[in-house]
Scaffold this motif. Structure first.
Motif, PDB file in Angstrom:
ATOM      1  N   ASN A  97      -5.818   6.101  -7.976  1.00 32.85           N
ATOM      2  CA  ASN A  97      -6.528   6.732  -6.873  1.00 32.85           C
ATOM      3  C   ASN A  97      -6.666   5.746  -5.718  1.00 32.85           C
ATOM      4  O   ASN A  97      -6.389   4.543  -5.854  1.00 32.85           O
ATOM      5  N   ILE A  98      -7.081   6.247  -4.571  1.00 37.50           N
ATOM      6  CA  ILE A  98      -7.091   5.426  -3.363  1.00 37.50           C
ATOM      7  C   ILE A  98      -8.081   4.278  -3.489  1.00 37.50           C
ATOM      8  O   ILE A  98      -7.834   3.167  -2.988  1.00 37.50           O
ATOM      9  N   SER A  99      -9.175   4.493  -4.196  1.00 36.33           N
ATOM     10  CA  SER A  99     -10.145   3.404  -4.391  1.00 36.33           C
ATOM     11  C   SER A  99      -9.527   2.270  -5.202  1.00 36.33           C
ATOM     12  O   SER A  99      -9.703   1.084  -4.889  1.00 36.33           O
ATOM     13  N   GLU A 100      -8.783   2.616  -6.260  1.00 33.21           N
ATOM     14  CA  GLU A 100      -8.119   1.587  -7.077  1.00 33.21           C
ATOM     15  C   GLU A 100      -7.116   0.798  -6.256  1.00 33.21           C
ATOM     16  O   GLU A 100      -7.012  -0.432  -6.378  1.00 33.21           O
ATOM     17  N   ILE A 101      -6.356   1.499  -5.406  1.00 34.95           N
ATOM     18  CA  ILE A 101      -5.381   0.810  -4.551  1.00 34.95           C
ATOM     19  C   ILE A 101      -6.106  -0.116  -3.580  1.00 34.95           C
ATOM     20  O   ILE A 101      -5.699  -1.264  -3.374  1.00 34.95           O
TER      21      ILE A 101
ATOM     22  N   ALA B 180       0.832  -1.211   0.000  1.00 25.85           N
ATOM     23  CA  ALA B 180       0.000   0.000   0.000  1.00 25.85           C
ATOM     24  C   ALA B 180       0.864   1.257   0.000  1.00 25.85           C
ATOM     25  O   ALA B 180       0.617   2.201  -0.755  1.00 25.85           O
ATOM     26  N   VAL B 181       1.893   1.261   0.837  1.00 25.03           N
ATOM     27  CA  VAL B 181       2.795   2.422   0.897  1.00 25.03           C
ATOM     28  C   VAL B 181       3.497   2.626  -0.445  1.00 25.03           C
ATOM     29  O   VAL B 181       3.613   3.754  -0.941  1.00 25.03           O
ATOM     30  N   ALA B 182       3.948   1.526  -1.051  1.00 26.33           N
ATOM     31  CA  ALA B 182       4.626   1.635  -2.346  1.00 26.33           C
ATOM     32  C   ALA B 182       3.694   2.198  -3.409  1.00 26.33           C
ATOM     33  O   ALA B 182       4.088   3.053  -4.211  1.00 26.33           O
ATOM     34  N   LEU B 183       2.451   1.739  -3.437  1.00 28.63           N
ATOM     35  CA  LEU B 183       1.496   2.223  -4.438  1.00 28.63           C
ATOM     36  C   LEU B 183       1.118   3.679  -4.188  1.00 28.63           C
ATOM     37  O   LEU B 183       0.977   4.466  -5.135  1.00 28.63           O
ATOM     38  N   LEU B 184       0.945   4.042  -2.935  1.00 24.61           N
ATOM     39  CA  LEU B 184       0.620   5.433  -2.618  1.00 24.61           C
ATOM     40  C   LEU B 184       1.766   6.369  -2.997  1.00 24.61           C
ATOM     41  O   LEU B 184       1.544   7.496  -3.461  1.00 24.61           O
ATOM     42  N   ARG B 185       2.991   5.903  -2.826  1.00 30.54           N
ATOM     43  CA  ARG B 185       4.150   6.748  -3.120  1.00 30.54           C
ATOM     44  C   ARG B 185       4.507   6.780  -4.610  1.00 30.54           C
ATOM     45  O   ARG B 185       4.913   7.822  -5.128  1.00 30.54           O
ATOM     46  N   HIS B 186       4.361   5.664  -5.288  1.00 27.10           N
ATOM     47  CA  HIS B 186       4.960   5.541  -6.615  1.00 27.10           C
ATOM     48  C   HIS B 186       3.972   5.356  -7.761  1.00 27.10           C
ATOM     49  O   HIS B 186       4.402   5.305  -8.917  1.00 27.10           O
TER      50      HIS B 186
ATOM     51  N   PHE C 182      -9.468  -5.158  -0.639  1.00 25.28           N
ATOM     52  CA  PHE C 182     -10.473  -4.585   0.247  1.00 25.28           C
ATOM     53  C   PHE C 182     -11.772  -4.388  -0.524  1.00 25.28           C
ATOM     54  O   PHE C 182     -11.775  -3.837  -1.629  1.00 25.28           O
ATOM     55  N   GLU C 183     -12.895  -4.819   0.095  1.00 24.99           N
ATOM     56  CA  GLU C 183     -14.181  -4.734  -0.595  1.00 24.99           C
ATOM     57  C   GLU C 183     -14.627  -3.294  -0.761  1.00 24.99           C
ATOM     58  O   GLU C 183     -15.253  -2.929  -1.771  1.00 24.99           O
ATOM     59  N   TYR C 184     -14.288  -2.461   0.240  1.00 24.06           N
ATOM     60  CA  TYR C 184     -14.676  -1.053   0.188  1.00 24.06           C
ATOM     61  C   TYR C 184     -13.455  -0.183   0.508  1.00 24.06           C
ATOM     62  O   TYR C 184     -12.653  -0.539   1.380  1.00 24.06           O
ATOM     63  N   PRO C 185     -13.307   0.974  -0.154  1.00 20.96           N
ATOM     64  CA  PRO C 185     -12.191   1.877   0.147  1.00 20.96           C
ATOM     65  C   PRO C 185     -12.139   2.287   1.612  1.00 20.96           C
ATOM     66  O   PRO C 185     -11.054   2.469   2.173  1.00 20.96           O
TER      67      PRO C 185
ATOM     68  N   PRO D  28      -4.476   7.252   4.153  1.00 21.09           N
ATOM     69  CA  PRO D  28      -3.792   7.189   2.869  1.00 21.09           C
ATOM     70  C   PRO D  28      -3.713   8.539   2.187  1.00 21.09           C
ATOM     71  O   PRO D  28      -2.699   8.886   1.575  1.00 21.09           O
ATOM     72  N   ALA D  29      -4.790   9.305   2.295  1.00 20.76           N
ATOM     73  CA  ALA D  29      -4.812  10.644   1.683  1.00 20.76           C
ATOM     74  C   ALA D  29      -3.767  11.555   2.292  1.00 20.76           C
ATOM     75  O   ALA D  29      -3.129  12.354   1.597  1.00 20.76           O
ATOM     76  N   ALA D  30      -3.548  11.416   3.600  1.00 20.84           N
ATOM     77  CA  ALA D  30      -2.531  12.249   4.273  1.00 20.84           C
ATOM     78  C   ALA D  30      -1.139  11.919   3.760  1.00 20.84           C
ATOM     79  O   ALA D  30      -0.303  12.817   3.557  1.00 20.84           O
TER      80      ALA D  30
END
Length: 303
Positions: A267-271, A257-263, A277-280, A295-297
């Motif tokens: 969007n967060i829903s896709e991650i 998750a950290v790698a995808l958020l950084r690189h 995860f069934e729901y964001p 995640p947004a932070a």
């Protein structure tokens, strides 16, 4: 995060004359091999997987980012790049020398006695990718790479067999230099099942596209895949690592998750969906519980 770069895309990226590709392609279904001075390398590369293996003899300083870790390379080193693992190189010193060879598994597998590189100690998922060399080792590796380069441009009809042997020599020299306990076989059933679990967990990553979803997320699903009872799996993992099966799974999902958020630009829903995860909102709750922030932070902090 991009999809895995192919050999052809690599040649386009470095502006190498693709018409020469056939000269260095083993052909006849025997895979691909080539060797370059590191002057062909870009000082900075994208964080992504490659659809081929690389062995690099690095002379020059820089930082290697892989998975969610990084290594400072401040002296000559040998690097083994696994197609399963994304990595990024940031050069520090203006002078970058040495060599690298790239090859497909088909090339190395032409010798039917050789097991998959994914199962080898140097290339398997989770292995350390960088090994620092002393002066004697530097001389030995430099000699082998020079012989590779000379052989590649020779007219010898069996030159790719020679190159394959040189490549095996590099791999075996590195294995000899590493601590011997790094390559010992499991001594009991608990160690064996734990290693299988950790390897299966790691093989689910990295996630290359938003439509790819992590399939194994619970101890029960891993136990089913490994054909063992979930209680046996949980006992073995706790006995060997001191950590629960669930803890390993959640920590690896967090790492991805950290790698995808950084690189990535997903969007967060896709991650969230790609991580199973069934729901964001469930992903956001999981992430905040693990890290203390949303995640947004994290996204805002790296913009």
């Amino acid at each position: 995060m991009e999809k895995a770069e192919t050999v052809e895309e690599f040649y386009k990226r470095i502006n190498h004359n693709t018409s020469k590709l056939s000269l260095h392609n083993v052909g006849l279904g025997l895979g691909h091999f080539n060797i370059f001075p590191r002057a062909f390398c870009s000082p900075h590369t994208n964080y992504s997987r490659r659809d081929y293996y690389k062995v690099s003899y690095i002379i020059g300083t820089g930082k290697l980012y892989y998975a969610n870790q990084w290594i400072h390379i401040d002296r000559p080193a040998l690097m083994f790049s696994n197609p399963m693992v994304p990595y990024l190189w940031e050069a520090e010193s203006p002078e970058q020398s040495g060599w690298f060879c790239l090859f497909t598994e088909d090339f190395i597998q032409h010798d039917e006695r050789i097991l998959s590189l994914q199962d080898s100690p140097l290339f398997k998922a989770g292995a350390r990718p960088v090994y620092f060399l002393n002066e004697d080792q530097q001389e030995e590796i430099s000699s082998i790479f020079r012989k590779m380069q000379q052989e590649l441009h020779s007219d010898y009809v069996h030159k790719f067999n020679v190159l394959r042997n040189y490549l095996h020599l590099v791999i075996h020299e590195a294995m000899k230099w590493c601590a011997t306990d790094r390559f010992e076989k499991p001594v009991n059933a608990s160690v064996r099942i734990t290693n299988l679990f950790l390897d299966l967990l790691e093989r689910q990553f990295p996630i290359d596209a938003p439509d790819l979803v992590v399939q194994l997320r619970s101890p029960k699903s891993f136990a089913h895949q490994l054909s063992v009872h979930v209680n046996h799996l949980n006992r073995s993992v706790r006995e060997v690592t001191g950590k629960t099966t669930t803890g390993h799974i959640s920590d690896r999902i967090l790492k991805e998750a950290v790698a995808l958020l950084r690189h990535s630009d997903w969007n967060i829903s896709e991650i969230a969906y790609s991580l199973g995860f069934e729901y964001p909102a469930h992903f956001t709750s999981f992430y905040k519980k693990k890290t203390g922030q949303s995640p947004a932070a994290l996204r805002k902090s790296i913009v």
